[in-house]
Design a protein around this motif. Sequence first.
Motif, PDB file in Angstrom:
ATOM      1  N   GLU A 162      21.818 -10.039 -19.697  1.00  0.00           N
ATOM      2  CA  GLU A 162      23.030  -9.551 -19.617  1.00  0.00           C
ATOM      3  C   GLU A 162      22.890  -8.211 -19.005  1.00  0.00           C
ATOM      4  O   GLU A 162      23.787  -7.932 -18.074  1.00  0.00           O
ATOM      5  CB  GLU A 162      23.942  -9.665 -21.076  1.00  0.00           C
ATOM      6  CG  GLU A 162      24.291 -10.883 -21.159  1.00  0.00           C
ATOM      7  CD  GLU A 162      24.497 -10.883 -22.760  1.00  0.00           C
ATOM      8  OE1 GLU A 162      24.646  -9.998 -23.317  1.00  0.00           O
ATOM      9  OE2 GLU A 162      25.289 -11.989 -23.263  1.00  0.00           O
ATOM     10  N   SER A 163      21.905  -7.369 -19.494  1.00  0.00           N
ATOM     11  CA  SER A 163      21.589  -6.032 -18.960  1.00  0.00           C
ATOM     12  C   SER A 163      21.510  -5.956 -17.496  1.00  0.00           C
ATOM     13  O   SER A 163      21.994  -5.106 -16.920  1.00  0.00           O
ATOM     14  CB  SER A 163      20.678  -5.352 -19.832  1.00  0.00           C
ATOM     15  OG  SER A 163      20.341  -3.994 -19.245  1.00  0.00           O
ATOM     16  N   GLN A 164      20.684  -6.827 -17.104  1.00  0.00           N
ATOM     17  CA  GLN A 164      20.249  -6.789 -15.836  1.00  0.00           C
ATOM     18  C   GLN A 164      21.534  -7.326 -14.826  1.00  0.00           C
ATOM     19  O   GLN A 164      21.619  -6.841 -13.533  1.00  0.00           O
ATOM     20  CB  GLN A 164      19.089  -7.666 -15.543  1.00  0.00           C
ATOM     21  CG  GLN A 164      17.790  -7.423 -16.199  1.00  0.00           C
ATOM     22  CD  GLN A 164      16.542  -8.226 -15.826  1.00  0.00           C
ATOM     23  OE1 GLN A 164      16.851  -9.527 -15.729  1.00  0.00           O
ATOM     24  NE2 GLN A 164      15.355  -7.922 -16.088  1.00  0.00           N
ATOM     25  N   ALA A 189      26.055   1.066 -14.746  1.00  0.00           N
ATOM     26  CA  ALA A 189      26.696  -0.078 -14.644  1.00  0.00           C
ATOM     27  C   ALA A 189      26.738  -0.535 -13.020  1.00  0.00           C
ATOM     28  O   ALA A 189      26.870   0.491 -12.056  1.00  0.00           O
ATOM     29  CB  ALA A 189      28.042  -0.185 -15.198  1.00  0.00           C
ATOM     30  N   THR A 230      24.673  -6.737 -15.325  1.00  0.00           N
ATOM     31  CA  THR A 230      25.699  -5.786 -15.280  1.00  0.00           C
ATOM     32  C   THR A 230      25.078  -4.343 -15.137  1.00  0.00           C
ATOM     33  O   THR A 230      25.912  -3.284 -15.025  1.00  0.00           O
ATOM     34  CB  THR A 230      26.462  -5.741 -16.431  1.00  0.00           C
ATOM     35  OG1 THR A 230      25.625  -5.344 -17.582  1.00  0.00           O
ATOM     36  CG2 THR A 230      27.166  -7.043 -16.674  1.00  0.00           C
ATOM     37  N   SER A 231      23.724  -3.907 -14.678  1.00  0.00           N
ATOM     38  CA  SER A 231      23.239  -2.715 -14.342  1.00  0.00           C
ATOM     39  C   SER A 231      22.776  -2.522 -12.753  1.00  0.00           C
ATOM     40  O   SER A 231      22.336  -3.393 -12.331  1.00  0.00           O
ATOM     41  CB  SER A 231      22.282  -2.346 -15.316  1.00  0.00           C
ATOM     42  OG  SER A 231      22.659  -2.434 -16.693  1.00  0.00           O
ATOM     43  N   ARG A 239      19.887 -10.732 -23.877  1.00  0.00           N
ATOM     44  CA  ARG A 239      20.381  -9.405 -23.712  1.00  0.00           C
ATOM     45  C   ARG A 239      19.726  -8.728 -22.491  1.00  0.00           C
ATOM     46  O   ARG A 239      20.520  -7.798 -22.040  1.00  0.00           O
ATOM     47  CB  ARG A 239      20.291  -8.468 -25.104  1.00  0.00           C
ATOM     48  CG  ARG A 239      21.090  -8.947 -26.278  1.00  0.00           C
ATOM     49  CD  ARG A 239      20.786  -7.810 -27.381  1.00  0.00           C
ATOM     50  NE  ARG A 239      19.625  -7.792 -27.991  1.00  0.00           N
ATOM     51  CZ  ARG A 239      19.127  -8.577 -28.938  1.00  0.00           C
ATOM     52  NH1 ARG A 239      20.317  -9.341 -29.699  1.00  0.00           N
ATOM     53  NH2 ARG A 239      18.123  -8.385 -29.579  1.00  0.00           N
ATOM     54  N   VAL A 240      18.357  -8.837 -22.373  1.00  0.00           N
ATOM     55  CA  VAL A 240      17.851  -8.464 -21.233  1.00  0.00           C
ATOM     56  C   VAL A 240      18.569  -9.010 -20.159  1.00  0.00           C
ATOM     57  O   VAL A 240      18.986  -8.420 -19.025  1.00  0.00           O
ATOM     58  CB  VAL A 240      16.610  -8.906 -21.157  1.00  0.00           C
ATOM     59  CG1 VAL A 240      15.783  -8.565 -19.784  1.00  0.00           C
ATOM     60  CG2 VAL A 240      15.762  -8.041 -22.330  1.00  0.00           C
TER      61      VAL A 240
END
Length: 342
Positions: free
Chosen positions: A173-175, A185, A177-178, A170-171
């Motif tokens: 994936e967040s990195q 985003a 797309t952020s 999750r970390v």
Amino acid sequence: MAHQLRDMHGAARAVAYLMLAAAPYNLVTGVLMKLGDPLPELMALGVTSMAMLVVGLACLRRPATLPRLFWLLMPFAAAGVVTGLNVVTEDATMGPQLFYLWPLLYAAMFLNRTIIALTLVQISAGHALTAFQYQDSAQALLDWIAITVAMTMTAVVVAGLRERNDRLRRVLESQATSDSLTGVANRRAFDAELGRAVGAAGPDDPLALVMIDVDHFKTINDTWGHAVGDQALRTVADALRDAAHDREHMVARLGGDEFAVLLRAAPYTAVRFVELVRTRVRETTGLPCGPPSLSIGIAVAPDHAHTADDLQKAADAALYRAKEGGRGRSMMAHLPAVSRAA
């Protein structure tokens, strides 16, 4: 209670490989190597082997045809089969009990903690049924405790590693797309969402694309330094997020001083959103350069476009007109020529 399967593809492969390996093993060791045993026992083992083969092929070739409940009940069914085979063969030795590892590992990898705990209870009870039936009480107790503790520790370790990997994923994936500076985003996430959102838009559920440029951003950087420029970008991103908090939206930084917002809104509502953003930015204090000025272009699907590319072109054209008109203003996209003629 809702239970969720983490990974359908992984679960299907796990069940398929187990069944396709267990079917011939069970047929050879339980039937062919024990042809002198009672016929009912041999028939039961043979039918079980064929059932395993059919289930394995179905999981391998057509997993989508199997009901979702199948995947949730699989660890209980597998543990039940292991117990049944141990009882039928009257085998309480430690070797056959190792087959309980499969339903346990399956539950720990693909299902939630409740099902993991219930699987452990079934395995413990199943082994107790075999051990206390075919061993003396003292030995049965020792074996039952050993199996229960070993299975429990295995489940704890595997489930813990799985949850840790989930958090790390999750970390990552967040990195991926952020935007690291503003927290909104990034372009990759925006591009992926734009097509899906436009495809879902319709007359009763319009989608507004709002394109935003920070006016004279290079001057801010050159005059006040990049730290102040970064602060100005964060201010704009916060205003965009705050203004859209009460409706489905995505705020993205496309690069440099350019932002975009996908907003479930009709044209009039999109204009109100833009004015709220301007108000939030103007109310900002503490920026040495003062509140940044914004040029904004707005386009709405399906009013101005029906595809993601056309919607982005319409919003970009409106943004360009806002800049040409003196900056610090908002422009709505023009209706397509066909719509104007109608």
